[in-house]
Design a protein around this motif. Structure first.
Motif, PDB file in Angstrom:
ATOM      1  N   PRO A 129     -15.277  18.492   4.372  1.00 52.35           N
ATOM      2  CA  PRO A 129     -16.369  19.471   4.327  1.00 52.35           C
ATOM      3  C   PRO A 129     -16.833  19.815   5.741  1.00 52.35           C
ATOM      4  O   PRO A 129     -17.622  19.093   6.350  1.00 52.35           O
ATOM      5  CB  PRO A 129     -17.463  18.727   3.533  1.00 52.35           C
ATOM      6  N   VAL A 130     -16.307  20.907   6.267  1.00 53.10           N
ATOM      7  CA  VAL A 130     -16.572  21.316   7.646  1.00 53.10           C
ATOM      8  C   VAL A 130     -16.899  22.806   7.675  1.00 53.10           C
ATOM      9  O   VAL A 130     -16.191  23.616   7.064  1.00 53.10           O
ATOM     10  CB  VAL A 130     -15.339  21.053   8.552  1.00 53.10           C
ATOM     11  N   LEU A 131     -17.960  23.170   8.386  1.00 48.84           N
ATOM     12  CA  LEU A 131     -18.281  24.583   8.578  1.00 48.84           C
ATOM     13  C   LEU A 131     -17.370  25.166   9.652  1.00 48.84           C
ATOM     14  O   LEU A 131     -17.322  24.662  10.772  1.00 48.84           O
ATOM     15  CB  LEU A 131     -19.749  24.753   9.018  1.00 48.84           C
ATOM     16  N   HIS A 132     -16.659  26.228   9.311  1.00 54.19           N
ATOM     17  CA  HIS A 132     -15.814  26.922  10.288  1.00 54.19           C
ATOM     18  C   HIS A 132     -16.548  28.191  10.717  1.00 54.19           C
ATOM     19  O   HIS A 132     -16.803  29.085   9.892  1.00 54.19           O
ATOM     20  CB  HIS A 132     -14.452  27.260   9.680  1.00 54.19           C
ATOM     21  N   GLN A 133     -16.861  28.262  11.994  1.00 56.96           N
ATOM     22  CA  GLN A 133     -17.693  29.351  12.478  1.00 56.96           C
ATOM     23  C   GLN A 133     -17.072  30.713  12.223  1.00 56.96           C
ATOM     24  O   GLN A 133     -17.770  31.649  11.804  1.00 56.96           O
ATOM     25  CB  GLN A 133     -17.962  29.176  13.980  1.00 56.96           C
ATOM     26  N   HIS A 134     -15.780  30.850  12.458  1.00 54.27           N
ATOM     27  CA  HIS A 134     -15.155  32.163  12.292  1.00 54.27           C
ATOM     28  C   HIS A 134     -15.133  32.601  10.825  1.00 54.27           C
ATOM     29  O   HIS A 134     -15.184  33.792  10.527  1.00 54.27           O
ATOM     30  CB  HIS A 134     -13.741  32.181  12.892  1.00 54.27           C
ATOM     31  N   VAL A 135     -15.098  31.630   9.909  1.00 56.76           N
ATOM     32  CA  VAL A 135     -15.167  31.967   8.484  1.00 56.76           C
ATOM     33  C   VAL A 135     -16.556  32.488   8.143  1.00 56.76           C
ATOM     34  O   VAL A 135     -16.703  33.511   7.450  1.00 56.76           O
ATOM     35  CB  VAL A 135     -14.820  30.741   7.616  1.00 56.76           C
ATOM     36  N   LEU A 136     -17.587  31.808   8.612  1.00 55.78           N
ATOM     37  CA  LEU A 136     -18.962  32.239   8.365  1.00 55.78           C
ATOM     38  C   LEU A 136     -19.218  33.623   8.966  1.00 55.78           C
ATOM     39  O   LEU A 136     -19.846  34.482   8.335  1.00 55.78           O
ATOM     40  CB  LEU A 136     -19.949  31.232   8.945  1.00 55.78           C
ATOM     41  N   GLN A 137     -18.733  33.832  10.181  1.00 55.09           N
ATOM     42  CA  GLN A 137     -18.955  35.120  10.847  1.00 55.09           C
ATOM     43  C   GLN A 137     -18.255  36.248  10.101  1.00 55.09           C
ATOM     44  O   GLN A 137     -18.820  37.333   9.930  1.00 55.09           O
ATOM     45  CB  GLN A 137     -18.465  35.044  12.298  1.00 55.09           C
ATOM     46  N   LYS A 138     -17.034  36.001   9.638  1.00 52.35           N
ATOM     47  CA  LYS A 138     -16.299  37.022   8.906  1.00 52.35           C
ATOM     48  C   LYS A 138     -16.971  37.308   7.571  1.00 52.35           C
ATOM     49  O   LYS A 138     -17.134  38.478   7.173  1.00 52.35           O
ATOM     50  CB  LYS A 138     -14.859  36.559   8.667  1.00 52.35           C
ATOM     51  N   LEU A 184     -20.985  23.816   3.032  1.00 51.77           N
ATOM     52  CA  LEU A 184     -22.248  24.503   2.737  1.00 51.77           C
ATOM     53  C   LEU A 184     -22.925  23.886   1.512  1.00 51.77           C
ATOM     54  O   LEU A 184     -24.143  23.649   1.512  1.00 51.77           O
ATOM     55  CB  LEU A 184     -21.992  25.984   2.508  1.00 51.77           C
ATOM     56  N   ALA A 185     -22.147  23.612   0.472  1.00 53.38           N
ATOM     57  CA  ALA A 185     -22.698  22.998  -0.734  1.00 53.38           C
ATOM     58  C   ALA A 185     -23.226  21.596  -0.434  1.00 53.38           C
ATOM     59  O   ALA A 185     -24.280  21.192  -0.952  1.00 53.38           O
ATOM     60  CB  ALA A 185     -21.634  22.945  -1.826  1.00 53.38           C
ATOM     61  N   SER A 186     -22.518  20.861   0.411  1.00 56.53           N
ATOM     62  CA  SER A 186     -22.944  19.500   0.763  1.00 56.53           C
ATOM     63  C   SER A 186     -24.216  19.524   1.604  1.00 56.53           C
ATOM     64  O   SER A 186     -25.127  18.711   1.402  1.00 56.53           O
ATOM     65  CB  SER A 186     -21.818  18.782   1.521  1.00 56.53           C
ATOM     66  N   ILE A 187     -24.277  20.450   2.562  1.00 59.20           N
ATOM     67  CA  ILE A 187     -25.460  20.565   3.414  1.00 59.20           C
ATOM     68  C   ILE A 187     -26.682  20.973   2.593  1.00 59.20           C
ATOM     69  O   ILE A 187     -27.789  20.475   2.811  1.00 59.20           O
ATOM     70  CB  ILE A 187     -25.204  21.560   4.555  1.00 59.20           C
ATOM     71  N   SER A 188     -26.481  21.872   1.630  1.00 59.95           N
ATOM     72  CA  SER A 188     -27.610  22.292   0.796  1.00 59.95           C
ATOM     73  C   SER A 188     -28.130  21.125  -0.038  1.00 59.95           C
ATOM     74  O   SER A 188     -29.333  21.016  -0.281  1.00 59.95           O
ATOM     75  CB  SER A 188     -27.212  23.469  -0.094  1.00 59.95           C
TER      76      SER A 188
END
Length: 320
Positions: A129-138, A184-188
């Motif tokens: 479970p890792v946030l990928h910045q380029h995925v979020l930005q896209k 994202l689900a884990s962080i929430s």
């Protein structure tokens, strides 16, 4: 000016992938420059006052001459970032892209690389479970996901429908999309005690991998705001903080004072009422504590390097 042209200055343009790298990159460039050169340096920053603490943090890490002053711990990077993490799901910018990036660019407060080590993907052992910045930005660009009420639900909905991209200029894989949704689900879930009732509903929803089509394991939610505080402290990479303690002693001391004061507040309240405490109440207490407590800090003051606004730097000369 004609005088400037006559002295034949040279210019070096450096392109950065992310504007959030600017200050760190400038300090790294200065550090390398000082290893082989001597001379006066001027850093021009239109937002000098707003970036004051960040500049001080990075320049003091370089071992440059500093003095001492006393400031509220609210102005120290570690405490600032910890409070910022608490508020990613709060207010008109809740769950905005910039708020989510606080879990990636921590502004000096080091978080562990793997925030949820106990979670295992049901099909792919190496997926995390890792946030990928380029995925979020896209995702934010294509689907216009902004912050505010309902943003958490929109993020989860759009990420669950997102398709991989492979082009000459951009690559987004199935794994990166699923890992981002999982994170994202884990962080929430982690942030649940500090969320609105609507976001708490989304936080408690199950998460299905858009690519693996299997239910993804999620952490349990902290039971109250104080439990959240202890959980987030556990996510901090304390080894990293202690490894640079001699260079950032005031920042570690400020964070320690903040933690002790929050725990003192917790001990003063009966346990039966902890679950009734609201996020708004907790944010107010954190803000009050962080403005009342003070710490001694390194105050940047060097004849070698000066930080100025464009107006202050106009007409001055320097070597870099």
């Amino acid at each position: 000016t004609s005088i400037g042209i006559s002295r034949q200055p040279s210019f070096l343009r450096i392109l950065l992938e992310d504007k959030m790298q600017t200050i760190e990159s400038v300090c790294q460039f200065i550090s390398e420059y000082l290893q082989e050169h001597q001379g006066k340096i001027i850093i021009i920053d239109p937002c000098k006052e707003g970036h004051h603490n960040v500049w001080r943090h990075h320049l003091s890490m370089m071992g440059l001459p500093v003095g001492r002053s006393s400031i509220p711990i609210q102005q120290t990077p570690y405490v600032q970032q910890l409070i910022g993490l608490a508020r990613i799901g709060y207010g008109v910018h809740a769950w905005s892209l910039n708020y989510l990036l606080r879990f990636i660019h921590t502004g000096g407060l080091p978080l562990k690389t793997d925030l949820f080590p106990g979670l295992k993907h049901p099909q792919h052992e190496n997926w995390r479970p890792v946030l990928h910045q380029h995925v979020l930005q896209k995702c934010s660009t294509i689907h216009h996901v902004l912050g505010g009420p309902g943003a958490l639900g929109r993020w989860r909905g759009t990420l669950s429908q997102m398709q991989p991209i492979e082009s000459r200029y951009e690559i987004i894989t199935n794994q990166e999309i699923e890992e981002t949704l999982w994170a994202l689900a884990s962080i929430s879930r982690l942030m649940s005690p500090l969320l609105s009732p609507e976001d708490q509903y989304f936080a408690q929803m199950h998460a299905e991998g858009p690519m693996s089509e299997t239910e993804l394991p999620l952490p349990s939610s902290p039971s109250n705001v104080f439990a959240w505080f202890e959980e987030i402290l556990d996510k901090i990479d304390w080894k990293e903080i202690f490894s640079v303690l001699d260079r950032t002693n005031h920042e570690a001391q400020a964070l320690e004072k903040f933690v002790l004061e929050i725990r003192k507040l917790q001990s003063s309240i009966h346990t039966s009422t902890w679950s009734k405490l609201t996020s708004h109440w907790f944010f107010e207490r954190m803000a009050y504590i962080s403005t009342q407590l003070k710490t001694d800090v390194n105050q940047f003051n060097s004849d070698l390097i000066k930080i100025m606004t464009p107006e202050q730097a106009f007409g001055l000369e320097c070597d870099l």
